[in-house]
Design an enzyme around this catalytic site. Structure first.
Site, PDB file in Angstrom:
ATOM      1  N   GLU A 135       0.799  -1.230   0.000  1.00  0.00           N
ATOM      2  CA  GLU A 135       0.000   0.000   0.000  1.00  0.00           C
ATOM      3  C   GLU A 135       0.829   1.275   0.000  1.00  0.00           C
ATOM      4  O   GLU A 135       1.978   1.281   0.461  1.00  0.00           O
ATOM      5  CB  GLU A 135      -0.848   0.053   1.272  1.00  0.00           C
ATOM      6  CG  GLU A 135      -1.760  -1.113   1.425  1.00  0.00           C
ATOM      7  CD  GLU A 135      -2.443  -1.101   2.787  1.00  0.00           C
ATOM      8  OE1 GLU A 135      -3.324  -1.918   2.989  1.00  0.00           O
ATOM      9  OE2 GLU A 135      -2.084  -0.268   3.637  1.00  0.00           O
ATOM     10  N   CYS A 148       3.053   8.346   2.326  1.00  0.00           N
ATOM     11  CA  CYS A 148       3.393   7.292   3.282  1.00  0.00           C
ATOM     12  C   CYS A 148       3.775   6.055   2.471  1.00  0.00           C
ATOM     13  O   CYS A 148       2.959   5.492   1.746  1.00  0.00           O
ATOM     14  CB  CYS A 148       2.163   7.060   4.147  1.00  0.00           C
ATOM     15  SG  CYS A 148       2.409   5.818   5.391  1.00  0.00           S
ATOM     16  N   CYS A 155       4.846  -7.744   7.597  1.00  0.00           N
ATOM     17  CA  CYS A 155       5.838  -7.319   8.595  1.00  0.00           C
ATOM     18  C   CYS A 155       6.196  -8.521   9.457  1.00  0.00           C
ATOM     19  O   CYS A 155       5.331  -9.331   9.766  1.00  0.00           O
ATOM     20  CB  CYS A 155       5.243  -6.201   9.461  1.00  0.00           C
ATOM     21  SG  CYS A 155       6.460  -5.424  10.553  1.00  0.00           S
ATOM     22  N   CYS A 159       3.100  -5.953  16.279  1.00  0.00           N
ATOM     23  CA  CYS A 159       2.560  -4.985  17.218  1.00  0.00           C
ATOM     24  C   CYS A 159       1.057  -5.241  17.292  1.00  0.00           C
ATOM     25  O   CYS A 159       0.404  -5.364  16.258  1.00  0.00           O
ATOM     26  CB  CYS A 159       2.884  -3.573  16.754  1.00  0.00           C
ATOM     27  SG  CYS A 159       4.660  -3.376  16.558  1.00  0.00           S
ATOM     28  N   CYS A 162      -1.642  -3.169  15.410  1.00  0.00           N
ATOM     29  CA  CYS A 162      -1.366  -2.804  14.008  1.00  0.00           C
ATOM     30  C   CYS A 162      -1.877  -3.878  13.068  1.00  0.00           C
ATOM     31  O   CYS A 162      -1.586  -5.061  13.248  1.00  0.00           O
ATOM     32  CB  CYS A 162       0.138  -2.604  13.817  1.00  0.00           C
ATOM     33  SG  CYS A 162       0.606  -2.415  12.088  1.00  0.00           S
ATOM     34  N   GLY A 230       5.358  -2.505   6.899  1.00  0.00           N
ATOM     35  CA  GLY A 230       6.684  -3.054   7.114  1.00  0.00           C
ATOM     36  C   GLY A 230       7.567  -2.257   8.048  1.00  0.00           C
ATOM     37  O   GLY A 230       7.255  -1.130   8.427  1.00  0.00           O
ATOM     38  N   SER A 262      10.367   5.752  10.070  1.00  0.00           N
ATOM     39  CA  SER A 262       9.765   5.344  11.340  1.00  0.00           C
ATOM     40  C   SER A 262      10.161   3.905  11.657  1.00  0.00           C
ATOM     41  O   SER A 262      10.034   3.016  10.821  1.00  0.00           O
ATOM     42  CB  SER A 262       8.241   5.442  11.226  1.00  0.00           C
ATOM     43  OG  SER A 262       7.628   4.924  12.380  1.00  0.00           O
ATOM     44  N   SER A 284       8.385   4.427  17.110  1.00  0.00           N
ATOM     45  CA  SER A 284       7.072   3.990  17.594  1.00  0.00           C
ATOM     46  C   SER A 284       7.222   3.533  19.032  1.00  0.00           C
ATOM     47  O   SER A 284       7.449   2.360  19.292  1.00  0.00           O
ATOM     48  CB  SER A 284       6.557   2.849  16.710  1.00  0.00           C
ATOM     49  OG  SER A 284       6.282   3.352  15.429  1.00  0.00           O
ATOM     50  N   CYS A 406      -2.541   2.094   8.183  1.00  0.00           N
ATOM     51  CA  CYS A 406      -1.551   1.071   7.895  1.00  0.00           C
ATOM     52  C   CYS A 406      -2.133  -0.345   7.754  1.00  0.00           C
ATOM     53  O   CYS A 406      -2.707  -0.888   8.691  1.00  0.00           O
ATOM     54  CB  CYS A 406      -0.580   1.138   9.085  1.00  0.00           C
ATOM     55  SG  CYS A 406       0.770   0.023   9.089  1.00  0.00           S
TER      56      CYS A 406
HETATM   57  N1  SAH Z   1       7.139  -0.406  11.180  1.00  0.00           N
HETATM   58  C1  SAH Z   1       7.366   0.964  11.402  1.00  0.00           C
HETATM   59  C2  SAH Z   1       6.698   1.878  10.377  1.00  0.00           C
HETATM   60  C3  SAH Z   1       5.322   1.495   9.923  1.00  0.00           C
HETATM   61  S1  SAH Z   1       3.999   1.643  11.099  1.00  0.00           S
HETATM   62  C4  SAH Z   1       6.951   1.356  12.796  1.00  0.00           C
HETATM   63  O1  SAH Z   1       6.338   0.543  13.483  1.00  0.00           O
HETATM   64  O2  SAH Z   1       7.297   2.456  13.204  1.00  0.00           O
HETATM   65  C5  SAH Z   1       3.707   3.412  11.090  1.00  0.00           C
HETATM   66  C6  SAH Z   1       3.007   3.926  12.350  1.00  0.00           C
HETATM   67  O3  SAH Z   1       1.597   3.604  12.356  1.00  0.00           O
HETATM   68  C7  SAH Z   1       3.587   3.340  13.619  1.00  0.00           C
HETATM   69  O4  SAH Z   1       3.807   4.305  14.597  1.00  0.00           O
HETATM   70  C8  SAH Z   1       2.489   2.406  14.029  1.00  0.00           C
HETATM   71  O5  SAH Z   1       2.594   2.121  15.361  1.00  0.00           O
HETATM   72  C9  SAH Z   1       1.237   3.161  13.634  1.00  0.00           C
HETATM   73  N2  SAH Z   1       0.031   2.333  13.589  1.00  0.00           N
HETATM   74  C10 SAH Z   1      -0.082   1.078  13.122  1.00  0.00           C
HETATM   75  N3  SAH Z   1      -1.339   0.625  13.252  1.00  0.00           N
HETATM   76  C11 SAH Z   1      -2.069   1.618  13.803  1.00  0.00           C
HETATM   77  C12 SAH Z   1      -3.460   1.764  14.170  1.00  0.00           C
HETATM   78  N4  SAH Z   1      -4.341   0.770  14.001  1.00  0.00           N
HETATM   79  N5  SAH Z   1      -3.857   2.940  14.706  1.00  0.00           N
HETATM   80  C13 SAH Z   1      -2.957   3.955  14.864  1.00  0.00           C
HETATM   81  N6  SAH Z   1      -1.649   3.869  14.534  1.00  0.00           N
HETATM   82  C14 SAH Z   1      -1.203   2.723  14.012  1.00  0.00           C
HETATM   83 FE1  SF4 Z   2       5.266  -3.843  11.765  1.00  0.00          FE
HETATM   84 FE2  SF4 Z   2       5.279  -1.190  12.358  1.00  0.00          FE
HETATM   85 FE3  SF4 Z   2       2.958  -2.579  12.292  1.00  0.00          FE
HETATM   86 FE4  SF4 Z   2       4.720  -3.007  14.256  1.00  0.00          FE
HETATM   87  S1  SF4 Z   2       3.591  -1.063  13.846  1.00  0.00           S
HETATM   88  S2  SF4 Z   2       3.620  -4.612  13.089  1.00  0.00           S
HETATM   89  S3  SF4 Z   2       6.655  -2.775  13.186  1.00  0.00           S
HETATM   90  S4  SF4 Z   2       4.335  -2.187  10.565  1.00  0.00           S
END
Ligand code: SAH
Ligand code: SF4
Length: 433
Positions: A135, A148, A155, A159, A162, A230, A262, A284, A406
């Site tokens: 995406e 973005c 990934c 998390c 996510c 990712g 990030s 993060s 994301c």
């Molecule tokens: N893997 C890297 C970059 C991609 S995620 C990282 O984790 O930093 C980009 C951002 O989106 C991160 O801060 C992640 O924690 C946040 N994010 C992911 N899923 C989310 C959600 N459902 N609501 C709000 N933020 C989210």
């Molecule tokens: Fe991967 Fe970033 Fe999502 Fe964590 S927040 S699962 S590191 S994409």
């Protein structure tokens, strides 16, 4: 078009680059970064640096001087002007253009779905040559337009809040697939420089490191964040090579000050990111205690909060003018108390970090184990951090009508049950050790 084994040209020893092993965690299916021909025998130049293009032209029969000159011209048209046809390269002799077109192409990621939100946010579901979907999202506001960009399909990390974390890692994106996202966005927004505009390529071969370049002027796409699907620091080499093309004054010419990477906290790669890429850093963080961060950002079990913040303090280039962004997703009754806000302040001050905090309202998805904190709670959290002299804006959710968070567009197509999500989480955690 899918690349079949049989259609691959013999890898060239001079230009092959070994795939990077991912330390510690589940390794992705390795994708050799050999330069391979497509099914029709031609090689895609997208993502290749100038010297590699020159080497290839020399291999294909040009003498060294001609190879160097042609590579410079092609590189300029490819990354600076955004053309996808050799016929458009007007300073290359007409007789030379068929020679190029017989051997090479200039590709783009394929668009599967393109969506436009009521608030101006745009989202694309893209597909690699070998059929994997990923995406890209474009978010305009008054001051800037932010793209973005994804670094991986899926990934390895998990998390818990996510959506991308619910997907298996399929593979790393190549430099071409990463820089290709930025180029596709410029195509879609109609933002390639026209003939007659000042040509930075004539002026400098240096990386653009301030806003004195011409790229942001009058353009919608002004900023890039590596915050799509990712973990960019688990695909370090490809992300670095792609961002170098983006930052090169003779390439896409976007200032490194307008690019943010990030990471969820891949501590061993952070110093290299600072030294070899040098873009702004976002981390993060999402929690301030071991217990909570272990749960919601499981890489914390490997690299804890103290190690992570020490690596932030050592990040080259971090200063009050270029602060590190701490991303903090607001999860109801999980990480959003006044005490959490105060601990966040303590940690930032303890490590003397030039920091700002981005408070991100949790974007829910079907099967998620959390809820978003109430608006009043988020406001109070923000005030406490602000009162300590640390900027803590609340990010407005964007593009919710098109699932712009994301991992959500891709996952909409592959819904998993809660039991499947838990099983996947267990597998990933086992790999964390
Ligand atoms: N893997 C890297 C970059 C991609 S995620 C990282 O984790 O930093 C980009 C951002 O989106 C991160 O801060 C992640 O924690 C946040 N994010 C992911 N899923 C989310 C959600 N459902 N609501 C709000 N933020 C989210
Ligand atoms: Fe991967 Fe970033 Fe999502 Fe964590 S927040 S699962 S590191 S994409």
């Amino acid at each position: 078009m899918p690349i079949s084994e049989t259609s691959k040209a013999a890898p060239d020893a001079n230009v092959s680059i070994a795939p990077m092993a991912i330390p510690g965690l589940i390794d992705p299916v390795p994708v050799a970064r050999d330069i391979t021909a497509r099914a029709d025998g031609r090689i895609d130049l997208l993502g290749l640096p100038r010297l590699t293009i020159a080497d290839m032209f020399a291999e294909a029969g040009l003498d060294a001087k001609a190879a160097k000159l042609r590579a410079k011209q092609v590189y300029h048209w490819l990354y600076h002007r955004g053309v996808t046809s050799f016929d458009a390269m007007t300073d290359i002799a007409k007789t030379m253009r068929p020679w190029l077109a017989e051997r090479y192409v200039i590709g783009r990621p394929e668009i599967v779905v393109s969506q436009h939100s009521e608030d101006g946010t745009r989202k694309w579901l893209l597909r690699t040559d070998d059929g994997h979907e990923f995406e890209m999202v474009f978010i305009p506001d008054e001051a800037r337009g932010t793209l973005c960009v994804s670094s991986q399909v899926g990934c390895t990390l998990n998390c818990r809040f996510c959506h991308t974390g619910t997907m298996r890692l399929v593979r790393n994106l190549t430099p071409g697939e990463i820089v290709g996202q930025v180029m596709l966005a410029r195509d879609a927004l109609g933002e390639w420089p026209k003939a007659g505009q000042p040509d930075l390529a004539e002026l400098t071969d240096e990386l653009v490191d301030d806003d004195g370049g011409y790229s942001p002027d009058g353009r919608l796409l002004t900023n890039i964040v590596m915050m799509g699907m990712g973990e960019p620091l688990y695909n370090f080499d490809n992300v670095r090579d792609a961002l170098r093309l983006v930052m090169d004054g003779a390439g896409l010419a976007l200032s490194k000050r307008r690019i943010t990477l990030s990471t969820s906290g891949v501590v061993p790669m952070m110093a290299r990111a600072g030294a070899e890429i040098g873009v702004n850093l976002a981390v993060s963080l999402h929690a301030v205690s071991k217990e909570v961060r272990d749960e919601i950002v499981p890489i914390n079990r490997k690299y804890g909060i103290d190690e992570l913040l020490a690596a932030c303090a050592a990040y080259p280039g971090a200063s009050n003018a270029r602060r590190i962004t701490f991303e903090y997703v607001m999860l109801k009754d999980k990480n959003d108390s006044d005490a959490d806000a105060r601990e966040l302040i303590r940690l930032i001050k303890h490590y003397r970090l030039p920091a700002k905090v981005n408070l991100i309202p949790f974007n829910p998805w079907p099967g998620a184990a959390y809820e978003c904190s109430a608006p009043d709670r988020i406001r109070r959290f923000s005030e406490i951090v602000f009162e300590a002299g640390i900027s803590a804006p609340i990010r407005t959710p964007r593009g919710r009508d098109i699932d712009a968070a994301c991992g959500q567009l891709k996952t909409a197509a592959t819904k998993m049950t809660r039991a499947e999500l838990d099983r996947l989480a267990d597998e990933k955690q086992a790999a964390l050790g």
